[in-house]
Design a protein around this motif. Structure first.
Motif, PDB file in Angstrom:
ATOM      1  N   GLN A 289      -5.456   0.786   1.336  1.00 37.54           N
ATOM      2  CA  GLN A 289      -4.174   0.660   1.558  1.00 37.54           C
ATOM      3  C   GLN A 289      -3.243  -0.488   0.408  1.00 37.54           C
ATOM      4  OE1 GLN A 289      -2.119   2.089   4.157  1.00 37.54           O
ATOM      5  NE2 GLN A 289      -3.861   3.595   4.544  1.00 37.54           N
ATOM      6  N   LEU A 290      -4.017  -1.439   0.454  1.00 37.21           N
ATOM      7  CA  LEU A 290      -3.594  -2.308  -0.535  1.00 37.21           C
ATOM      8  C   LEU A 290      -3.251  -1.929  -1.951  1.00 37.21           C
ATOM      9  CD1 LEU A 290      -5.569  -5.715   0.061  1.00 37.21           C
ATOM     10  CD2 LEU A 290      -3.161  -5.174   1.023  1.00 37.21           C
TER      11      LEU A 290
ATOM     12  N   LEU B  17      -0.017  -0.002  -2.297  1.00 38.34           N
ATOM     13  CA  LEU B  17       1.120  -0.707  -2.339  1.00 38.34           C
ATOM     14  C   LEU B  17       1.421  -1.185  -3.986  1.00 38.34           C
ATOM     15  CD1 LEU B  17       1.081  -2.699   0.775  1.00 38.34           C
ATOM     16  CD2 LEU B  17       2.513  -0.857   0.101  1.00 38.34           C
TER      17      LEU B  17
ATOM     18  N   ASN C 198       5.088  -3.575  -9.388  1.00 40.70           N
ATOM     19  CA  ASN C 198       4.170  -4.487  -8.774  1.00 40.70           C
ATOM     20  C   ASN C 198       2.493  -4.527  -9.143  1.00 40.70           C
ATOM     21  OD1 ASN C 198       3.756  -6.442  -6.732  1.00 40.70           O
ATOM     22  ND2 ASN C 198       4.079  -5.222  -5.083  1.00 40.70           N
TER      23      ASN C 198
ATOM     24  N   PHE D 248      -0.298  -6.865  -7.588  1.00 34.32           N
ATOM     25  CA  PHE D 248      -0.348  -7.164  -6.097  1.00 34.32           C
ATOM     26  C   PHE D 248      -1.599  -7.361  -5.591  1.00 34.32           C
ATOM     27  CE2 PHE D 248       1.220  -7.192  -1.704  1.00 34.32           C
ATOM     28  CZ  PHE D 248       0.338  -6.045  -1.302  1.00 34.32           C
TER      29      PHE D 248
ATOM     30  N   GLU E 230      -3.052 -10.692  -6.360  1.00 39.51           N
ATOM     31  CA  GLU E 230      -2.229 -11.821  -5.739  1.00 39.51           C
ATOM     32  C   GLU E 230      -2.567 -11.975  -4.319  1.00 39.51           C
ATOM     33  OE1 GLU E 230       1.687 -11.375  -8.445  1.00 39.51           O
ATOM     34  OE2 GLU E 230       2.039 -10.892  -6.364  1.00 39.51           O
ATOM     35  N   VAL E 231      -2.858 -10.824  -3.600  1.00 40.94           N
ATOM     36  CA  VAL E 231      -3.194 -10.963  -2.072  1.00 40.94           C
ATOM     37  C   VAL E 231      -4.734 -11.365  -2.095  1.00 40.94           C
ATOM     38  CG1 VAL E 231      -3.822  -9.280  -0.090  1.00 40.94           C
ATOM     39  CG2 VAL E 231      -1.868  -8.789  -1.384  1.00 40.94           C
TER      40      VAL E 231
ATOM     41  N   LEU F 129      -4.267 -15.349  -2.566  1.00 45.24           N
ATOM     42  CA  LEU F 129      -3.916 -15.801  -1.467  1.00 45.24           C
ATOM     43  C   LEU F 129      -4.915 -15.864   0.016  1.00 45.24           C
ATOM     44  CD1 LEU F 129      -0.113 -14.040  -0.768  1.00 45.24           C
ATOM     45  CD2 LEU F 129      -0.915 -16.616  -1.381  1.00 45.24           C
TER      46      LEU F 129
ATOM     47  N   ASP G 266      -6.137 -19.046   1.442  1.00 46.28           N
ATOM     48  CA  ASP G 266      -5.933 -19.306   3.174  1.00 46.28           C
ATOM     49  C   ASP G 266      -7.399 -19.609   3.809  1.00 46.28           C
ATOM     50  OD1 ASP G 266      -4.544 -17.386   5.651  1.00 46.28           O
ATOM     51  OD2 ASP G 266      -3.807 -19.304   4.770  1.00 46.28           O
TER      52      ASP G 266
ATOM     53  N   SER H  31      -5.879 -12.753   8.590  1.00 43.35           N
ATOM     54  CA  SER H  31      -5.977 -12.506   6.975  1.00 43.35           C
ATOM     55  C   SER H  31      -6.947 -11.568   6.671  1.00 43.35           C
ATOM     56  CB  SER H  31      -6.012 -13.791   6.704  1.00 43.35           C
ATOM     57  OG  SER H  31      -7.151 -14.631   6.677  1.00 43.35           O
TER      58      SER H  31
ATOM     59  N   SER I 269      -6.132  -8.192   7.464  1.00 40.64           N
ATOM     60  CA  SER I 269      -4.999  -7.867   6.357  1.00 40.64           C
ATOM     61  C   SER I 269      -5.450  -7.365   5.069  1.00 40.64           C
ATOM     62  CB  SER I 269      -3.753  -8.801   6.153  1.00 40.64           C
ATOM     63  OG  SER I 269      -3.204  -8.967   7.507  1.00 40.64           O
ATOM     64  N   ILE I 270      -6.680  -7.862   4.512  1.00 42.11           N
ATOM     65  CA  ILE I 270      -7.023  -7.481   3.335  1.00 42.11           C
ATOM     66  C   ILE I 270      -8.325  -6.680   3.267  1.00 42.11           C
ATOM     67  CG2 ILE I 270      -8.877  -9.287   3.073  1.00 42.11           C
ATOM     68  CD1 ILE I 270      -7.906  -9.709   0.128  1.00 42.11           C
TER      69      ILE I 270
ATOM     70  N   LEU J  90      -0.319 -14.717   3.702  1.00 39.72           N
ATOM     71  CA  LEU J  90      -0.767 -13.502   3.317  1.00 39.72           C
ATOM     72  C   LEU J  90      -0.032 -12.180   3.918  1.00 39.72           C
ATOM     73  CD1 LEU J  90      -4.142 -12.886   2.034  1.00 39.72           C
ATOM     74  CD2 LEU J  90      -3.538 -11.175   3.887  1.00 39.72           C
ATOM     75  N   ASP J  91       0.476 -12.260   5.281  1.00 34.04           N
ATOM     76  CA  ASP J  91       0.983 -11.399   5.981  1.00 34.04           C
ATOM     77  C   ASP J  91       2.472 -11.093   5.539  1.00 34.04           C
ATOM     78  OD1 ASP J  91      -0.780 -11.374   9.219  1.00 34.04           O
ATOM     79  OD2 ASP J  91      -1.324 -10.630   7.097  1.00 34.04           O
TER      80      ASP J  91
ATOM     81  N   LYS K 170       3.563 -11.728   2.374  1.00 36.13           N
ATOM     82  CA  LYS K 170       3.325 -11.136   1.144  1.00 36.13           C
ATOM     83  C   LYS K 170       3.104  -9.503   1.520  1.00 36.13           C
ATOM     84  CE  LYS K 170       1.951 -10.947  -3.342  1.00 36.13           C
ATOM     85  NZ  LYS K 170       3.358 -11.154  -4.031  1.00 36.13           N
ATOM     86  N   MET K 171       2.318  -9.240   2.251  1.00 41.41           N
ATOM     87  CA  MET K 171       1.966  -7.917   2.641  1.00 41.41           C
ATOM     88  C   MET K 171       3.357  -7.179   3.244  1.00 41.41           C
ATOM     89  SD  MET K 171      -1.138  -7.040   2.445  1.00 41.41           S
ATOM     90  CE  MET K 171      -1.194  -5.459   3.429  1.00 41.41           C
TER      91      MET K 171
ATOM     92  N   THR L 115       5.888  -6.629   0.461  1.00 41.70           N
ATOM     93  CA  THR L 115       5.819  -5.459  -0.175  1.00 41.70           C
ATOM     94  C   THR L 115       5.795  -4.101   0.431  1.00 41.70           C
ATOM     95  OG1 THR L 115       4.249  -6.996  -1.517  1.00 41.70           O
ATOM     96  CG2 THR L 115       3.979  -4.777  -1.996  1.00 41.70           C
TER      97      THR L 115
ATOM     98  N   ASN M 101       8.750  -1.532  -1.049  1.00 41.05           N
ATOM     99  CA  ASN M 101       8.117  -0.105  -1.481  1.00 41.05           C
ATOM    100  C   ASN M 101       8.814   0.991  -0.559  1.00 41.05           C
ATOM    101  OD1 ASN M 101       6.292  -1.384  -2.894  1.00 41.05           O
ATOM    102  ND2 ASN M 101       4.741  -0.081  -2.613  1.00 41.05           N
TER     103      ASN M 101
ATOM    104  N   PRO N  84      -3.244  -4.455  11.061  1.00 42.24           N
ATOM    105  CA  PRO N  84      -2.164  -4.363   9.792  1.00 42.24           C
ATOM    106  C   PRO N  84      -1.152  -3.356   9.698  1.00 42.24           C
ATOM    107  CG  PRO N  84      -4.587  -3.747   9.341  1.00 42.24           C
ATOM    108  CD  PRO N  84      -4.770  -4.152  10.686  1.00 42.24           C
TER     109      PRO N  84
END
Lengths: 153, 226
Positions: A31-32, A35, A40, A43, A46-47, A50, A54, A86, A89-90, B69-70, B72-73, B76, B80, B169
């Motif tokens: 999914q990342l 984006l 971008n 992206f 960068e994630v 981060l 973190d 986090s 999210s990644i 982090l979130d 940034k997510m 974006t 988008n 997410p």
């Protein structure tokens, strides 16, 4: 397309597939990538950066929190909750799984369990950080050689 | 009014966070290095003036999340989907942007607020309540995000007026669905800093683009649509 690019692309696919198969990464990581685009282009990198920063912060906080004679388990739980967020999210699936266990131990005020999870989380984070860096490096090499990064999965 | 594409930072010293005495991880999150982070406007924050010749009405979303982090997510994801985005790291900062607290002297037209539930100090629920209690702001749709599926929590938020509860997410499909909650692209609430009154602005109907959302009937993940 040059042999160089084709080889790199294959290497990338093999490597990324193994990361998914071994459960290091889940769908969220894909999914990342969805984006990321021309407007971008960095992206994902960068994630990942981060996430690295973190995570290091949270590991330090957790280490400090678990060193006290009297542990503040609500604080520990709060940090693990952030870490779980986090990693989720990644798409860092294995780190996320350790976080789930960690929260159970924190809820139960189980010192040993928490300390074990801290060790495990350090290991898993170190692993995924290394793997993500390698993966991103492959992407960079592909682009530098004039190719496009193949879509995962 | 700040100029187009200007990025600015505001730092403020905030008082130490109180433990609000609620159970669960949200109440005890600490910001130990509590330098309050900057409030960065990520896109041009020119006011959305009525422009009858404009083809597109820019929707300005305020995203609130304490996780860098979130943030940034979500930023974006929103960009988008062609939204204008402002991100802040706390409910307090969100209230400043909305014009309730502080004196930053900024004026924004916020069409939607999307906020994390679990934040130190003011939770997403607290922020939701404040918005709904403020006559100038209560019309702004609020969407809550959370990594935890807690039915009571979801229920409370929906009862308080949240439009939707999105599980993290957050996906692109979730964000695209947000357009449904912006009931009328013509209306947005402009809070005048000096008078604290809401001057609702109507855009000329010719100037507005009807957004075809390509609505999906099957929600992804576990979302609850009010």
């Amino acid at each position: 397309m040059s042999m160089e690019v084709a080889k790199l692309q294959q290497k990338f696919l093999d490597y990324s597939n193994s990361l998914f198969q071994d459960g290091f990464l889940d769908d969220q990581f894909i999914q990342l990538h969805m984006l990321q685009d021309d407007s971008n282009p960095d992206f994902v990198a960068e994630v990942v950066t981060l996430f690295g920063e973190d995570s290091e912060r949270l590991i330090a906080e957790l280490s400090a929190a678990l060193q006290h004679d009297t542990i503040d388990y609500r604080k520990v739980d709060a940090y693990v909750h952030q870490f779980k967020g986090s990693s989720s999210s990644i798409g860092a699936q294995r780190v996320k799984a350790v976080c789930s266990d960690f929260r159970v131990y924190a809820d139960a005020k189980n010192r040993e369990g928490c300390l074990q999870c801290l060790q495990l989380i350090k290991q898993e984070f170190s692993l995924i950080k290394h793997k993500l860096d390698s993966l991103l490096k492959l992407e960079e090499q592909i682009i530098a050689a004039g190719g496009t990064v193949p879509f995962m999965d | 009014m700040a100029s187009i594409n200007e990025e600015f930072e505001v730092s403020k010293a905030f008082p130490p966070l109180e433990d609000l005495g609620r159970s669960g991880p949200c109440a005890t999150m600490f910001l130990e290095n509590s330098e309050v982070t900057s409030h960065t406007v990520t896109k041009s924050h020119q006011e959305a003036f009525v422009n009858p010749t404009s083809e597109v009405t820019e929707v300005h979303v305020l995203a609130v999340d304490d996780s860098v982090l979130d943030r940034k997510m979500i930023e974006t994801l929103l960009r988008n989907s062609s939204y204008k985005v402002t991100t802040v790291d706390s409910g307090d900062k969100a209230l400043e942007v909305l014009g309730i607290e502080g004196s930053l002297g900024l004026q924004f037209n916020i069409s939607l607020i999307i906020t994390d539930y679990c934040m130190p100090g003011m939770t997403g629920y607290d922020l939701l309540k404040r918005v709904k209690e403020t006559s100038a702001l209560k019309e702004i749709p609020v969407v809550i995000m959370s990594s935890e599926n807690v039915p009571n929590r979801i229920q409370r938020c929906l009862e308080e007026g949240a439009k939707e509860f999105i599980m993290k997410p957050v996906k692109l499909t979730d964000v695209e669905r947000l357009k449904l909650h912006i009931s009328s692209p013509q209306m947005s609430c402009h809070v005048d800093q000096s008078s604290k009154l809401c001057n609702k602005r109507k855009f000329a109907s010719e100037g507005c683009e009807t957004q075809n959302t390509g609505r999906r009937t099957r929600p992804s993940g576990l979302t609850v649509v009010a």
